[in-house]
Design an enzyme around this catalytic site. Sequence first.
Site, PDB file in Angstrom:
ATOM      1  N   ASP A   1       0.857  -1.189   0.000  1.00  0.00           N
ATOM      2  CA  ASP A   1       0.000   0.000   0.000  1.00  0.00           C
ATOM      3  C   ASP A   1       0.883   1.225   0.000  1.00  0.00           C
ATOM      4  O   ASP A   1       2.090   1.154   0.268  1.00  0.00           O
ATOM      5  CB  ASP A   1      -0.917  -0.007   1.232  1.00  0.00           C
ATOM      6  CG  ASP A   1      -1.837   1.224   1.283  1.00  0.00           C
ATOM      7  OD1 ASP A   1      -2.318   1.642   0.217  1.00  0.00           O
ATOM      8  OD2 ASP A   1      -2.041   1.777   2.374  1.00  0.00           O
ATOM      9  N   SER A   2       0.273   2.373  -0.266  1.00  0.00           N
ATOM     10  CA  SER A   2       0.990   3.650  -0.244  1.00  0.00           C
ATOM     11  C   SER A   2       1.318   4.066   1.185  1.00  0.00           C
ATOM     12  O   SER A   2       1.672   5.211   1.419  1.00  0.00           O
ATOM     13  CB  SER A   2       0.119   4.728  -0.898  1.00  0.00           C
ATOM     14  OG  SER A   2      -1.088   4.860  -0.170  1.00  0.00           O
TER      15      SER A   2
ATOM     16  N   TYR B   1      -0.451   8.278  -2.560  1.00  0.00           N
ATOM     17  CA  TYR B   1      -0.387   8.068  -4.005  1.00  0.00           C
ATOM     18  C   TYR B   1      -1.458   8.891  -4.723  1.00  0.00           C
ATOM     19  O   TYR B   1      -1.315   9.211  -5.896  1.00  0.00           O
ATOM     20  CB  TYR B   1      -0.630   6.588  -4.347  1.00  0.00           C
ATOM     21  CG  TYR B   1       0.534   5.658  -4.105  1.00  0.00           C
ATOM     22  CD1 TYR B   1       1.703   6.071  -3.466  1.00  0.00           C
ATOM     23  CD2 TYR B   1       0.469   4.335  -4.526  1.00  0.00           C
ATOM     24  CE1 TYR B   1       2.750   5.202  -3.249  1.00  0.00           C
ATOM     25  CE2 TYR B   1       1.514   3.446  -4.318  1.00  0.00           C
ATOM     26  CZ  TYR B   1       2.663   3.880  -3.679  1.00  0.00           C
ATOM     27  OH  TYR B   1       3.689   2.998  -3.463  1.00  0.00           O
ATOM     28  N   GLY B   2      -2.538   9.183  -4.029  1.00  0.00           N
ATOM     29  CA  GLY B   2      -3.697   9.826  -4.646  1.00  0.00           C
ATOM     30  C   GLY B   2      -3.439  11.165  -5.301  1.00  0.00           C
ATOM     31  O   GLY B   2      -4.188  11.588  -6.177  1.00  0.00           O
TER      32      GLY B   2
ATOM     33  N   CYS C   1      -4.311  -0.934  -2.166  1.00  0.00           N
ATOM     34  CA  CYS C   1      -4.367   0.511  -2.366  1.00  0.00           C
ATOM     35  C   CYS C   1      -5.302   0.773  -3.536  1.00  0.00           C
ATOM     36  O   CYS C   1      -5.065   0.269  -4.642  1.00  0.00           O
ATOM     37  CB  CYS C   1      -2.963   1.039  -2.673  1.00  0.00           C
ATOM     38  SG  CYS C   1      -2.887   2.778  -3.148  1.00  0.00           S
ATOM     39  N   ASN C   2      -6.363   1.510  -3.297  1.00  0.00           N
ATOM     40  CA  ASN C   2      -7.325   1.803  -4.360  1.00  0.00           C
ATOM     41  C   ASN C   2      -6.686   2.557  -5.516  1.00  0.00           C
ATOM     42  O   ASN C   2      -6.938   2.263  -6.688  1.00  0.00           O
ATOM     43  CB  ASN C   2      -8.488   2.631  -3.812  1.00  0.00           C
ATOM     44  CG  ASN C   2      -9.367   1.842  -2.874  1.00  0.00           C
ATOM     45  OD1 ASN C   2      -9.042   1.667  -1.713  1.00  0.00           O
ATOM     46  ND2 ASN C   2     -10.475   1.338  -3.379  1.00  0.00           N
ATOM     47  N   THR C   3      -5.868   3.549  -5.194  1.00  0.00           N
ATOM     48  CA  THR C   3      -5.245   4.377  -6.234  1.00  0.00           C
ATOM     49  C   THR C   3      -4.312   3.544  -7.101  1.00  0.00           C
ATOM     50  O   THR C   3      -4.315   3.663  -8.329  1.00  0.00           O
ATOM     51  CB  THR C   3      -4.482   5.553  -5.605  1.00  0.00           C
ATOM     52  OG1 THR C   3      -5.386   6.319  -4.809  1.00  0.00           O
ATOM     53  CG2 THR C   3      -3.873   6.449  -6.665  1.00  0.00           C
TER      54      THR C   3
ATOM     55  N   GLU D   1      -1.535   8.489   8.438  1.00  0.00           N
ATOM     56  CA  GLU D   1      -0.134   8.069   8.431  1.00  0.00           C
ATOM     57  C   GLU D   1       0.591   8.513   9.708  1.00  0.00           C
ATOM     58  O   GLU D   1       1.513   7.846  10.165  1.00  0.00           O
ATOM     59  CB  GLU D   1       0.596   8.638   7.205  1.00  0.00           C
ATOM     60  CG  GLU D   1       0.267   7.951   5.901  1.00  0.00           C
ATOM     61  CD  GLU D   1       0.864   6.555   5.787  1.00  0.00           C
ATOM     62  OE1 GLU D   1       2.019   6.353   6.189  1.00  0.00           O
ATOM     63  OE2 GLU D   1       0.145   5.648   5.316  1.00  0.00           O
TER      64      GLU D   1
ATOM     65  N   CYS E   1     -10.636   4.152  -0.182  1.00  0.00           N
ATOM     66  CA  CYS E   1      -9.197   4.209   0.103  1.00  0.00           C
ATOM     67  C   CYS E   1      -8.951   3.253   1.254  1.00  0.00           C
ATOM     68  O   CYS E   1      -9.704   3.258   2.237  1.00  0.00           O
ATOM     69  CB  CYS E   1      -8.776   5.628   0.480  1.00  0.00           C
ATOM     70  SG  CYS E   1      -7.079   5.770   1.082  1.00  0.00           S
TER      71      CYS E   1
ATOM     72  N   HIS F   1      -6.894   3.302   3.538  1.00  0.00           N
ATOM     73  CA  HIS F   1      -6.626   3.991   4.804  1.00  0.00           C
ATOM     74  C   HIS F   1      -7.928   4.288   5.569  1.00  0.00           C
ATOM     75  O   HIS F   1      -7.927   4.373   6.791  1.00  0.00           O
ATOM     76  CB  HIS F   1      -5.923   5.339   4.550  1.00  0.00           C
ATOM     77  CG  HIS F   1      -4.453   5.247   4.282  1.00  0.00           C
ATOM     78  ND1 HIS F   1      -3.945   4.760   3.102  1.00  0.00           N
ATOM     79  CD2 HIS F   1      -3.379   5.611   5.041  1.00  0.00           C
ATOM     80  CE1 HIS F   1      -2.622   4.830   3.139  1.00  0.00           C
ATOM     81  NE2 HIS F   1      -2.254   5.330   4.304  1.00  0.00           N
TER      82      HIS F   1
END
Length: 263
Positions: A11-12, A43-44, A74-76, A152, A184, A186
Amino acid sequence: MKKTAPIGIFDSGVGGTSIWKEIHQLLPNENTIYLADSANAPYGNRSEAEIVSLSIKNTEKLISLGCKIIVVACNTATTNAVDILRKNYEVPIIGIEPAIKPAALQTQSKSIGILATKGTLSSALFHKTSEAFTKDISVIEIVGEGLVPLIEKGALESQELKELLTNYTAPMLAANIDYLVLGCSHYPYLIPNLKKILPPTVTIIDSGEAVAKQTKKTLEKIELLSEENKQPSLQFYTNTEIDTLTFLLKAYSKNISIQQKEF
């Protein structure tokens, strides 16, 4: 490839641990390796080329560590890079998309909200999925600007986070949504706060359980589901400090390894 080879997840940053938890719950005997690319989060806000490059970097790292399957948590990264990853690598790749379909099929008010990153909402894959299932439905898309950096940092109880969520959900409530899709990985960490803001008539859904089920289904299909019944190796690597990962995974602290590593 051995059945005991690990499941690789990236993931980001730390958000994909929400996906890891679902996978570990469903497949408790599987070894896992998780990469938190927090140095490049979020990443978005990056270009498609950057997202693809980072996704390739993470995938190749997990392949080098011997992973039998890779989950893009990670969706992005999924919406921008999963097709490229599947074309370039033989290892099975599992992606994650916003749960638009179940929300669209179940909504009674014919109005749903989607909270996601700019990178996900602007991607071709997101638009393709959205158009396929939301023809007669009002969809309120909101970019969750600033949420990922706060998660984060582990600032889940900060006033700044609560104010952002109040602002982002206001137009959704005004539109009478009855489903809120978290786009997302997160964002599941925001659910306790969201439940305080949203009325009980709004159902919050994310993609974690569906991703875990798809991972299991794929491993069964390729006959690589682990059959060992012992304490698995659960490794987490981050390219920044380990504090937030340690905080989010404290319930698993006795069984996991968290290390800072360049990748």
